[in-house]
Every structure is written in structure tokens, then in C-alpha cells.
Design a protein around this motif. Structure first.
Motif, PDB file in Angstrom:
ATOM      1  N   ILE A 101      72.749 106.356  32.291  1.00 14.05           N
ATOM      2  CA  ILE A 101      71.541 107.002  32.793  1.00 14.05           C
ATOM      3  C   ILE A 101      71.954 108.330  33.423  1.00 14.05           C
ATOM      4  N   LYS A 102      71.265 109.401  33.036  1.00 11.56           N
ATOM      5  CA  LYS A 102      71.669 110.743  33.445  1.00 11.56           C
ATOM      6  C   LYS A 102      70.878 111.303  34.619  1.00 11.56           C
ATOM      7  N   THR A 103      69.665 110.800  34.855  1.00 18.91           N
ATOM      8  CA  THR A 103      68.819 111.370  35.913  1.00 18.91           C
ATOM      9  C   THR A 103      68.131 110.267  36.700  1.00 18.91           C
ATOM     10  N   LEU A 104      67.668 110.619  37.893  1.00 19.59           N
ATOM     11  CA  LEU A 104      66.897 109.654  38.675  1.00 19.59           C
ATOM     12  C   LEU A 104      65.594 109.308  37.962  1.00 19.59           C
TER      13      LEU A 104
ATOM     14  N   ASN B  11      81.026  99.790  44.204  1.00 15.94           N
ATOM     15  CA  ASN B  11      80.505 100.452  43.009  1.00 15.94           C
ATOM     16  C   ASN B  11      80.600 101.962  43.167  1.00 15.94           C
ATOM     17  N   LEU B  12      80.881 102.614  42.082  1.00 11.38           N
ATOM     18  CA  LEU B  12      80.914 104.067  42.066  1.00 11.38           C
ATOM     19  C   LEU B  12      79.784 104.568  41.176  1.00 11.38           C
ATOM     20  N   PRO B  13      79.291 105.768  41.442  1.00 16.97           N
ATOM     21  CA  PRO B  13      78.257 106.300  40.552  1.00 16.97           C
ATOM     22  C   PRO B  13      78.841 106.573  39.167  1.00 16.97           C
ATOM     23  N   ASN B  14      77.963 106.597  38.174  1.00 21.33           N
ATOM     24  CA  ASN B  14      78.423 106.920  36.826  1.00 21.33           C
ATOM     25  C   ASN B  14      78.761 108.412  36.742  1.00 21.33           C
ATOM     26  N   GLU B  15      79.092 108.875  35.570  1.00 20.16           N
ATOM     27  CA  GLU B  15      79.524 110.261  35.423  1.00 20.16           C
ATOM     28  C   GLU B  15      78.431 111.282  35.717  1.00 20.16           C
ATOM     29  N   TYR B  16      77.174 110.802  35.898  1.00 21.22           N
ATOM     30  CA  TYR B  16      76.061 111.685  36.217  1.00 21.22           C
ATOM     31  C   TYR B  16      75.640 111.584  37.689  1.00 21.22           C
TER      32      TYR B  16
END
Length: 178
Positions: free
Chosen positions: A46-49, A33-38
Motif C-alpha cells: 500500500i503506497k498511500t493513506l 513492526n516497521l512501515p513498508n517502503e512507502y
């Protein structure tokens, strides 16, 4: 070394939420798996933790079915074990281990099997858990094979098969007291 498994409550649920991104990062090594664009390991946008924290809220909103345990070692959080029952467990199982995670400094020294066994002892019935398809996560396969075999005196089932989460290696055992 004191190993305790405690049910997360409102006042300490942030511990699981803090550890969860590390768990997803560890799994990326297995599943690619790779992280999303954020930079977040989630498929959703999802943009933030902080937003990712909200994804975990379900574990604290259904206390009759979902049991988020924190693994504590000498009073410090070392990992978690997320267990489901009822409508959240796969058909045919009384209890299901959704996620099990231990921080790297605590691995390989007997903490994980101890913690898993403590959780198994909290509920009696037919248990199950899934790991990556056979051969993909050898560390997890070996760990669960040994831990469950030790716990269930060698009486357990292991098979490759379809699950709600795709093809997986499936472990099941029953710890019902007779």
C-alpha cells in the motif's frame, strides 16, 4: 466529561479510517513492526493513506456482523472499538473485540474502561479478545484484566494459547443476562 460510544456509519466512517494509522503506529512499539517502503504500517504494498483507508471498508460493508464503534469524548473522536460476531468472530465466541484504540491524550483517565463497558452492554453472550503474548504488552494486559474483571465481577478466563493471529493472551467472559 461525556463519554459516548457510537456506531460508525457511512457519514462518519472516515473517523475510524483517520485514527487507524495512529493505532498501527502504537502497535509497532509492541510488535516491532516497521512501515513498508512507502511509510505505511501495512504488510501489503500500500503506497498511500488513501489506499490504506480502503482496507477498512470491510467494517462498513457487513453491518450484521461487524460493529465499528467510535469512542467520543465531549463530542470529539478519541478512539475506536471494532467488534465482530458471527462468521467474523473466532469459533466459540459470540462477540470478539478485534481492535481497541484510544488516542494518547485520553489515556489513563477512565475513558477506555467506560467505553469498553458501554460496548459490552450493547451485546450479550460470550466475549473474547486477544492481546500480545503474555509479558509483551503489559499495559494492555493490565487494562483488560482490570476492565473485564470489574465488568464481569471477577468471572472471566485468561490464558495463553494459539489463535488465528498466532500465540496470544486470550481473555474471555460471558455477560449473558440470566
Amino acid at each position: 466529561m461525556e463519554i459516548k460510544v457510537v456506531l460508525a456509519k457511512e457519514e462518519n466512517k472516515n473517523i475510524i479510517k483517520n485514527l487507524y494509522p495512529l493505532y498501527l503506529h502504537d502497535l509497532s512499539e509492541v510488535y516491532g513492526n516497521l512501515p513498508n517502503e512507502y511509510g505505511i504500517y501495512e504488510e501489503e504494498p500500500i503506497k498511500t493513506l488513501a489506499e490504506q483507508y480502503d482496507v477498512q471498508n470491510i467494517w462498513f460493508q457487513n453491518p450484521e456482523y461487524l460493529f465499528p464503534f467510535i469512542i467520543m469524548v465531549d463530542g470529539k473522536p478519541a478512539g475506536f472499538d471494532l467488534v465482530a460476531t458471527g462468521k467474523y468472530a473466532p469459533k466459540g465466541l459470540d462477540y470478539y473485540v478485534y481492535e481497541f484504540f484510544l488516542l494518547r491524550p485520553y489515556r489513563g483517565i477512565g475513558i477506555a474502561p467506560n467505553a469498553a463497558k458501554q460496548v459490552f452492554d450493547k451485546f450479550y453472550g460470550k466475549w473474547g479478545l486477544y492481546v500480545a503474548p503474555s509479558g509483551k504488552n503489559l499495559r494492555a494486559e493490565k487494562f483488560w484484566r482490570k476492565t473485564i474483571s470489574d465488568y464481569a465481577d471477577g468471572v472471566f478466563e485468561e490464558k495463553q494459547g494459539p489463535t488465528f493471529d498466532g500465540e496470544r493472551l486470550i481473555f474471555t467472559f460471558n455477560n449473558t443476562k440470566v
